[in-house]
Design an enzyme around this catalytic site. Sequence first.
Site, PDB file in Angstrom:
ATOM      1  CE1 TYR A 151      -3.525   2.633   0.310  1.00 24.88           C
ATOM      2  CE2 TYR A 151      -2.262   3.457   2.179  1.00 24.88           C
ATOM      3  CZ  TYR A 151      -3.265   3.618   1.241  1.00 24.88           C
ATOM      4  OH  TYR A 151      -3.989   4.782   1.219  1.00 24.88           O
ATOM      5  CG  HIS A 164      -7.139   4.733  -1.032  1.00 19.27           C
ATOM      6  ND1 HIS A 164      -6.796   4.259   0.206  1.00 19.27           N
ATOM      7  CD2 HIS A 164      -7.895   3.762  -1.600  1.00 19.27           C
ATOM      8  CE1 HIS A 164      -7.326   3.062   0.400  1.00 19.27           C
ATOM      9  NE2 HIS A 164      -7.993   2.738  -0.688  1.00 19.27           N
TER      10      HIS A 164
END
Length: 207
Positions: free
Chosen positions: A114, A155
């Site tokens: 991530y 994101h």
Amino acid sequence: MAGINWYHTNRSDENCSVDVQLPICSLADVQLRFLCPTDLDEVRALCQEWFPIEYPITWYEEITSSQRFYALAAVYNQVIVGLIVAEIKPYRILNEEDSGILAKAFVKTSDVGYILSLGVAKQYRRNGIATLLLDSLINQLTTLEKRKVKAIFLHVLTTNSAAILFYEHRKFQLHKFLPYYYSINGRCKDGFTYVLYINGGHPPWGL
């Protein structure tokens, strides 16, 4: 969203103006190294300039000292001009909004990377530094030792077109729209999830 949302990545001021670029003769002049505790103040100042989210001081302490993070700095003339912060975690513990990134066959045994943050100082952008940092992470996660890592995701604000174009150019795929995902200055902002599949990973069939 309640409390601190650690899933904030690669944001820039959506109202920023066009910047004058300071060209670098060669990426050979840029050194990559891991962050260390003495970088905390410098990194904090950069992130406050780059991103509209206010990170707590504990976040800076962690990324500059904990081996839990892949926290890499790009240094030019002894100054940090870019950084990438990523984390490897078991796929099974992801938040609900991210749990559909991989096919079900990967749930129990796979890890994912991530990207929490990727940024470059304004005057050094468009010199390949972001690509250099991202390539370093991808190369690290596509070794035999990291074969359990089946995807890298992040994101991003839907309004951050520069970041979206950058990741799409690097073969990241749009996975999900996240309405009201970010809280910025008391206002909710929409986000996207982008994913790069590596080491044989793939999304659920039919998406």
